[in-house]
Design an enzyme around this catalytic site. Structure first.
Site, PDB file in Angstrom:
ATOM      1  N   GLY A 156       0.829  -1.191   0.000  1.00 53.13           N
ATOM      2  CA  GLY A 156       0.000   0.000   0.000  1.00 53.13           C
ATOM      3  C   GLY A 156       0.865   1.242   0.000  1.00 53.13           C
ATOM      4  O   GLY A 156       2.031   1.211  -0.408  1.00 53.13           O
ATOM      5  N   ARG A 157       0.310   2.341   0.493  1.00 54.79           N
ATOM      6  CA  ARG A 157       1.036   3.614   0.439  1.00 54.79           C
ATOM      7  C   ARG A 157       2.360   3.548   1.196  1.00 54.79           C
ATOM      8  O   ARG A 157       3.395   4.021   0.707  1.00 54.79           O
ATOM      9  CB  ARG A 157       0.167   4.724   1.033  1.00 54.79           C
ATOM     10  CG  ARG A 157      -1.161   4.977   0.318  1.00 54.79           C
ATOM     11  CD  ARG A 157      -1.955   6.036   1.063  1.00 54.79           C
ATOM     12  NE  ARG A 157      -3.283   6.261   0.531  1.00 54.79           N
ATOM     13  CZ  ARG A 157      -4.375   5.605   0.909  1.00 54.79           C
ATOM     14  NH1 ARG A 157      -4.272   4.644   1.832  1.00 54.79           N
ATOM     15  NH2 ARG A 157      -5.547   5.884   0.394  1.00 54.79           N
ATOM     16  N   ARG A 179      -1.818  -8.627  -2.068  1.00 55.61           N
ATOM     17  CA  ARG A 179      -3.035  -9.328  -2.497  1.00 55.61           C
ATOM     18  C   ARG A 179      -3.327  -9.087  -3.974  1.00 55.61           C
ATOM     19  O   ARG A 179      -3.834  -9.964  -4.666  1.00 55.61           O
ATOM     20  CB  ARG A 179      -4.227  -8.876  -1.648  1.00 55.61           C
ATOM     21  CG  ARG A 179      -4.242  -9.449  -0.248  1.00 55.61           C
ATOM     22  CD  ARG A 179      -5.410  -8.923   0.557  1.00 55.61           C
ATOM     23  NE  ARG A 179      -5.349  -7.484   0.732  1.00 55.61           N
ATOM     24  CZ  ARG A 179      -6.263  -6.767   1.372  1.00 55.61           C
ATOM     25  NH1 ARG A 179      -7.319  -7.358   1.886  1.00 55.61           N
ATOM     26  NH2 ARG A 179      -6.129  -5.453   1.496  1.00 55.61           N
ATOM     27  N   ALA A 239       3.626  -3.132  10.924  1.00 53.25           N
ATOM     28  CA  ALA A 239       2.216  -3.254  10.528  1.00 53.25           C
ATOM     29  C   ALA A 239       1.323  -3.247  11.769  1.00 53.25           C
ATOM     30  O   ALA A 239       0.879  -2.192  12.225  1.00 53.25           O
ATOM     31  CB  ALA A 239       2.021  -4.518   9.707  1.00 53.25           C
ATOM     32  N   ARG A 240       1.061  -4.400  12.315  1.00 48.79           N
ATOM     33  CA  ARG A 240       0.245  -4.562  13.505  1.00 48.79           C
ATOM     34  C   ARG A 240       0.701  -5.805  14.240  1.00 48.79           C
ATOM     35  O   ARG A 240       1.205  -6.751  13.639  1.00 48.79           O
ATOM     36  CB  ARG A 240      -1.250  -4.720  13.147  1.00 48.79           C
ATOM     37  CG  ARG A 240      -1.988  -3.411  12.891  1.00 48.79           C
ATOM     38  CD  ARG A 240      -2.148  -2.597  14.164  1.00 48.79           C
ATOM     39  NE  ARG A 240      -2.972  -1.414  14.005  1.00 48.79           N
ATOM     40  CZ  ARG A 240      -2.517  -0.213  13.667  1.00 48.79           C
ATOM     41  NH1 ARG A 240      -1.235  -0.053  13.407  1.00 48.79           N
ATOM     42  NH2 ARG A 240      -3.338   0.823  13.582  1.00 48.79           N
ATOM     43  N   GLU A 269       0.026  -5.994  22.641  1.00 49.98           N
ATOM     44  CA  GLU A 269       0.699  -4.802  23.153  1.00 49.98           C
ATOM     45  C   GLU A 269      -0.250  -3.967  24.017  1.00 49.98           C
ATOM     46  O   GLU A 269      -1.469  -3.982  23.782  1.00 49.98           O
ATOM     47  CB  GLU A 269       1.260  -3.960  21.998  1.00 49.98           C
ATOM     48  CG  GLU A 269       0.246  -3.428  21.016  1.00 49.98           C
ATOM     49  CD  GLU A 269       0.875  -2.645  19.868  1.00 49.98           C
ATOM     50  OE1 GLU A 269       0.482  -1.478  19.688  1.00 49.98           O
ATOM     51  OE2 GLU A 269       1.750  -3.199  19.159  1.00 49.98           O
ATOM     52  N   HIS A 287       5.599   1.067  19.323  1.00 49.32           N
ATOM     53  CA  HIS A 287       4.562   1.496  18.377  1.00 49.32           C
ATOM     54  C   HIS A 287       4.648   3.007  18.115  1.00 49.32           C
ATOM     55  O   HIS A 287       3.683   3.744  18.329  1.00 49.32           O
ATOM     56  CB  HIS A 287       3.172   1.119  18.906  1.00 49.32           C
ATOM     57  CG  HIS A 287       2.145   0.980  17.812  1.00 49.32           C
ATOM     58  ND1 HIS A 287       1.114   0.082  17.858  1.00 49.32           N
ATOM     59  CD2 HIS A 287       1.984   1.648  16.633  1.00 49.32           C
ATOM     60  CE1 HIS A 287       0.361   0.185  16.781  1.00 49.32           C
ATOM     61  NE2 HIS A 287       0.866   1.130  16.012  1.00 49.32           N
ATOM     62  N   ILE A 288       5.798   3.431  17.611  1.00 55.19           N
ATOM     63  CA  ILE A 288       6.051   4.867  17.422  1.00 55.19           C
ATOM     64  C   ILE A 288       6.338   5.233  15.974  1.00 55.19           C
ATOM     65  O   ILE A 288       6.887   6.305  15.703  1.00 55.19           O
ATOM     66  CB  ILE A 288       7.210   5.337  18.319  1.00 55.19           C
ATOM     67  CG1 ILE A 288       8.498   4.538  18.038  1.00 55.19           C
ATOM     68  CG2 ILE A 288       6.828   5.258  19.785  1.00 55.19           C
ATOM     69  CD1 ILE A 288       9.746   5.111  18.712  1.00 55.19           C
TER      70      ILE A 288
END
Length: 327
Positions: A156-157, A179, A239-240, A269, A287-288
């Site tokens: 993606g972006r 995908r 990502a996550r 987290e 997560h920064i």
């Protein structure tokens, strides 16, 4: 005529709150407390809108308990804290904050890649512990970045931003798995070649994960995928949490089946798997990736724009379920 009521679920820039107060009766969370689901439901009573972060889970239970809620505006591009189908079914708009954090997050992804490849965290800990007493030819010798092969899962972006930095700035060969394949013009702009996931994992010197979290993407990287990677390779996750099986990754790092990892996100987290804390060859950040002042301000402003745009003018900027607006 009374103003609509909105909730700001976490502490945020005072300027963002001031903008909301021009249009709404605003309840804030100045102590930045993490509310339980029951507390969140209590705070949402009588509210038409809520300014959320990734900490607030908006699901069917919350929605059913808050029938007056009309919009949830996330100060994040990710929205795995939203049950969007449940929101759509109940006519509640979901919005996020795309685009404004793309370049900053891509910067950080590349910074994390470089810190991981060049063993910066390991070497700093070594220095701070007073262990640096002499030079040696192999002291914290890491992997090359320039001229190496960069593999991106999720184009993606942000993935495209990382690809451009690698190809144009560091002369890297860029491979990607997504995908759907990018248009030829975009592939050319990123100097990126489309390959299968297995080929990417086998080939890349540095693998960067930039996919959204969904049930389908859970543990995109697990033990089987890690086994495909080179022993000299690094893995970067911006990502996550949940995209990577953190326990399997810790084992691969401990056993040197891959060289190193750089992680900005984690399963469960802010808790971090204890095995990741026990291995030296991993760079860990809380997560920064989007954490610059200008970008965080832009993210907050976009969430505010969505609340004002929808509740005042009926026109949100970045709806995730625009069918709610049309209805």
């Amino acid at each position: 005529m009374s103003k609509p009521k909105v909730l700001v679920a976490r502490a945020v820039f005072p300027e963002a709150v001031a903008r909301l107060e021009e249009h709404f009766e605003v309840e804030t969370n100045p102590d930045d407390a993490l509310w339980s689901k029951a507390q969140l439901i209590g705070k949402l009573q009588g509210k038409a809108g809520v300014f959320t972060t990734g900490s607030e889970r908006i699901d069917a239970e919350v929605l059913d308990a808050c029938p007056g809620l009309k919009i949830c505006a996330n100060m994040a591009v990710g929205y795995n804290n939203f049950d969007v189908p449940a929101m759509t079914a109940r006519g509640v708009l979901a919005t996020n904050a795309p685009d404004v954090l793309t370049e900053t997050t891509a910067d950080f992804g590349f910074a994390l890649l470089m810190a991981t490849a060049r063993r910066i965290t390991e070497s700093e800990h070594f220095l701070r512990a007073g262990k640096w007493t002499k030079w040696s030819y192999d002291m914290f010798a890491g992997g090359e970045v320039h001229g190496s092969t960069l593999g991106i899962i999720g184009m993606g972006r942000i993935g495209q931003g990382i690809a451009k930095r690698g190809a144009h700035g560091f002369g890297m060969k860029v491979l990607y798995y997504n995908r759907s394949r990018l248009a030829p013009a975009m592939e050319a702009e990123c100097k990126a070649g489309y390959v299968g996931k297995e080929e990417l994992l086998k080939t890349a010197d540095h693998v960067v994960l930039v996919v959204p979290y969904t049930p389908e993407s859970h543990h995109t990287i697990g033990a089987a995928e890690l086994a495909l990677m080179k022993p000299t390779a690094t893995l970067i996750n911006i990502a996550r949490g949940g995209i990577v099986d953190d326990a399997a990754l810790a084992a691969a790092l401990r056993e040197k089946r891959i060289a190193a990892a750089g992680l900005d996100v984690f399963e469960g987290e802010p808790q971090v798997h204890p095995d990741l804390l026990a291995v030296p060859n991993v760079v860990l950040t809380p997560h920064i990736a989007s954490a610059t002042v200008p970008t965080r301000r832009a993210m907050a402003d976009l969430a505010v724009d969505n609340l004002i745009g929808y509740l005042v003018h009926g026109q949100p900027k970045t709806p995730l379920n625009p069918e709610v607006v049309k209805a």
